[in-house]
Structures are given as C-alpha cells and as structure tokens.
Design an enzyme around this catalytic site. Structure first.
Site, mmCIF file in Angstrom:
data_model
loop_
_atom_site.group_PDB
_atom_site.id
_atom_site.type_symbol
_atom_site.label_atom_id
_atom_site.label_comp_id
_atom_site.label_asym_id
_atom_site.label_seq_id
_atom_site.Cartn_x
_atom_site.Cartn_y
_atom_site.Cartn_z
ATOM 1 N N ALA A 122 0.835 -1.199 0.000
ATOM 2 C CA ALA A 122 0.000 0.000 0.000
ATOM 3 C C ALA A 122 0.872 1.252 0.000
ATOM 4 O O ALA A 122 2.001 1.253 0.514
ATOM 5 C CB ALA A 122 -0.921 -0.010 1.211
ATOM 6 N N LYS A 123 0.358 2.326 -0.572
ATOM 7 C CA LYS A 123 1.151 3.549 -0.753
ATOM 8 C C LYS A 123 1.592 4.178 0.562
ATOM 9 O O LYS A 123 2.539 4.961 0.580
ATOM 10 C CB LYS A 123 0.355 4.561 -1.584
ATOM 11 N N ARG A 124 0.937 3.827 1.667
ATOM 12 C CA ARG A 124 1.357 4.384 2.957
ATOM 13 C C ARG A 124 2.588 3.689 3.520
ATOM 14 O O ARG A 124 3.165 4.138 4.515
ATOM 15 C CB ARG A 124 0.206 4.295 3.962
ATOM 16 N N TYR A 125 3.007 2.570 2.891
ATOM 17 C CA TYR A 125 4.170 1.826 3.374
ATOM 18 C C TYR A 125 5.418 2.026 2.515
ATOM 19 O O TYR A 125 6.503 1.587 2.899
ATOM 20 C CB TYR A 125 3.853 0.321 3.415
ATOM 21 N N THR A 126 5.297 2.633 1.358
ATOM 22 C CA THR A 126 6.437 2.759 0.455
ATOM 23 C C THR A 126 6.862 4.211 0.294
ATOM 24 O O THR A 126 6.072 5.128 0.517
ATOM 25 C CB THR A 126 6.087 2.183 -0.939
#
Length: 356
Positions: A122-126
């Site tokens: 998910a974009k919140r982890y990368t």
C-alpha cells in the site's frame, strides 16, 4: 427493412435531443481525449499521468526517500480531476526494476515482484524518489524553456511535454490502448539508441548517405530489457523500428538436470520479459500435465527457480515440447508504435481531456 420512428416535435419547455444526433460529436471528442491520455507522447515517451508524477516529484524536490508514496499521490492528484486511483499504479510501474533497465523513479519498499505477480505494498508503506537518471534525462536546463499549461482549475502550472535529448519513447518502452489505437514498444538499450540517433543526425546533415542508415540500424540497435531471456531474432528489432511491422521472439532459459529415481528435472531460471512465474505455472498445470510431470514446484524468491520433474516413462523431448506449446516460455512481441505529439496548439485539447 427496419423503419425508424419519425422524429417528434418537442414541447416548448423541452429540448428534444436524439441519440444518433449527438453520438458522432461527443464520441469523437472522447476518442481524441482518450488517445492523448492512454498513448505515450513521441517526444518524451510518457503518458500524461506519468509526466504529472515526474513533474510533481521534481517540483517538490523529492530527491531522497523523505516522502511516503501516499503524500506524492496526493500532490499529483492536484493536477487531475478523475481521482487518484490511477496515480499509485502508474508511479510504481515507473520504479519497477523488472520493467526497465533505466528507472526514472526509485522505490523503497515492496514494489511488487515478477516472480509472484503480487501487487505492490500500500502507498502508505512505500517511499519514492526521482533517480539521478530521471533528473538527467528529463530535467536538464531545457525544462525552463518548455511550454507550460495550467491545470484543470487554473491554480497550478505543468509542462506540456518534458524536453529530452534522446527519443525516450524507445528507451522507456510503453504500452497503451486507446480508442482504435494501441501502442506496444519494448524498452531499447539507451547506448544503442544514442549511437543510432547520432548517426541519424549526421545523415540529415549530409555526412552519411541515407541508404546506409538502415544497415547501421540493423547492426547496432539492441533491446534494453532488464532480464536475461534470449532474443531469438534480433534482426526483427531494426525491422520493427523501420516498418512498425515485426515480431520479436523471446525465450526463457531452462536447464536439464538429473532427478531422483532416474527421472529428469527441467529447471526454469528465466522467463521472457514481463512473464510472471504465476502466469507460467498456471499455463503448465493444464490438461495433460499430470501425464508428463510428476511434480511442479516453484522455489522462486528474488530470482526465478521453477522445477519440473518429468515422469520416468516420458521422453524429455516430449516434456520440452509440452512447455513450448502450453506456456509463454517462448513469447512474441509485436511492434505497434502509435504515439501522440503534443505541440503549441494543444492546450485546449489538454484542458478538454482533463475534464472528460
């Protein structure tokens, strides 16, 4: 013969509009807008969403892993009206190492892997940053002289195209399908493109004969795919660039080893460009596989490692033929080069396609 109903007169307080009267006008507008959105530009090799991503990261000076991808996606969304669902998939594709040798964006975190065909985290982890290659190829001093347009609500400016020194449409490679048109171009080796491009400019200046350019292209042009799959007909690369009508065949790599109980082991260590392990195994496990293979196992991690154990009473040639027939172990790639060309008169069109 089918008779169409007669057109009726609308009451004074209504405007009667017939579908057959408005389809040609509005469908053509939508078709043109979709072509400009879904096909890459011949100048910089980018689709509008990819260009907006790179411009946003350059403007925000995201040169290190200081921002989560969710923050970048939010900034890019200021340039589009259709929501941010398409932004993160486009961002990750620009930074996936199995898609291209040269990456304009580098991603930290799970970017997805060709071995397991899983989606990125998910974009919140990368996190992501513009690579030095992206800065050098797209944001040199010429960026100050490119044409800028306003975004959909007039609050921000963005470049109509990104100026480049080389034909990035060939180096990047890209795929896209629009109304009536499709584009599928494999990434080409940057050094070979630069060499051929210099030769082309010298030919235009009269230093070389135009008759010799085709042969020079055939001798020097190469693909820049990031894996080690074998190209079966390298001569088709130049033909595809010159005629837009060619097929390049790629083949994976297999090794034959001895297994237990006198059986043969077929070990797959590479697959053609953008063929995932999941896609390959699903195709192998079809009807007839149980009659040929005693086991099919995937030991792939960051590298491809697939083990196919052939039954003792089955000839190895039969098993290899089955692999070629049933799976994408050998794959054909068509040259289908359709590009858009943004120019100084396209601002109205860009505004229109941001709305549709």
């Amino acid at each position: 013969m089918v008779k169409l109903p007669k057109k009726k007169k609308a009451p004074d307080n209504f405007k009667l509009v017939y579908l057959e009267d408005i389809i040609p006008e509005y469908s053509s507008e939508y078709s043109i807008a979709s072509i400009y959105r879904m096909l890459p530009c011949a100048v910089d090799g980018l689709k509008p969403i990819q260009r907006k991503i790179l411009w946003t990261m350059y403007k925000g000076k995201i040169y290190g892993y200081k921002d989560k991808c969710s923050s970048i996606v939010g900034d890019v969304a200021k340039y589009i009206t259709t929501g941010d669902d398409s932004v993160y998939p486009a961002l990750t594709k620009l930074g996936q190492s199995f898609r291209n040798t040269h990456l304009p964006i580098e991603i930290q975190g799970n970017q997805g892997y060709i071995t397991d065909n899983k989606e990125p985290a998910a974009k919140r982890y990368t996190e992501a940053e513009i690579s030095q290659y992206g800065l050098d190829m797209y944001f040199d001093d010429d960026i100050e002289f490119t044409k800028y347009i306003k975004n959909y609500n007039g609050t921000l400016q963005e470049p109509l195209i990104l100026p480049t020194l080389l034909p990035m449409s060939l180096i990047c490679g890209n795929k896209g399908t629009a109304t009536g048109y499709t584009n599928h171009i494999l990434p080409h080796d940057m050094k070979s493109i630069a060499k051929c491009y210099i030769r082309y400019l010298e030919t235009l200046s009269g230093k070389h004969s135009i008759k010799t350019f085709d042969k020079f292209l055939e001798k020097n042009i190469k693909l820049g795919i990031p894996n080690k799959s074998k190209i079966m007909n390298e001569e088709a690369i130049a033909k595809g660039l010159l005629t837009n009508s060619a097929k390049v065949y790629m083949e994976g790599i297999m090794e034959i080893e001895e297994a237990s109980y006198g059986r043969k082991l077929i070990r797959i260590t590479e697959l053609p460009y953008e063929v995932s392990v999941v896609q390959f195994i699903d195709s192998i496990k079809g009807k007839g596989a149980a009659d040929i293979f005693s086991s099919i196992a995937d030991y792939s991690d960051s590298i491809i490692d697939i083990h196919l154990v052939v039954k003792k009473d089955v000839k190895i040639e039969t098993a290899i033929e089955y692999i070629y027939l049933k799976s994408p172990f050998r794959k054909a790639y068509n040259y289908t080069m359709h590009f858009t060309l943004m120019g100084t008169d396209d601002e109205k069109l860009v505004r229109r396609m941001n709305i549709i």
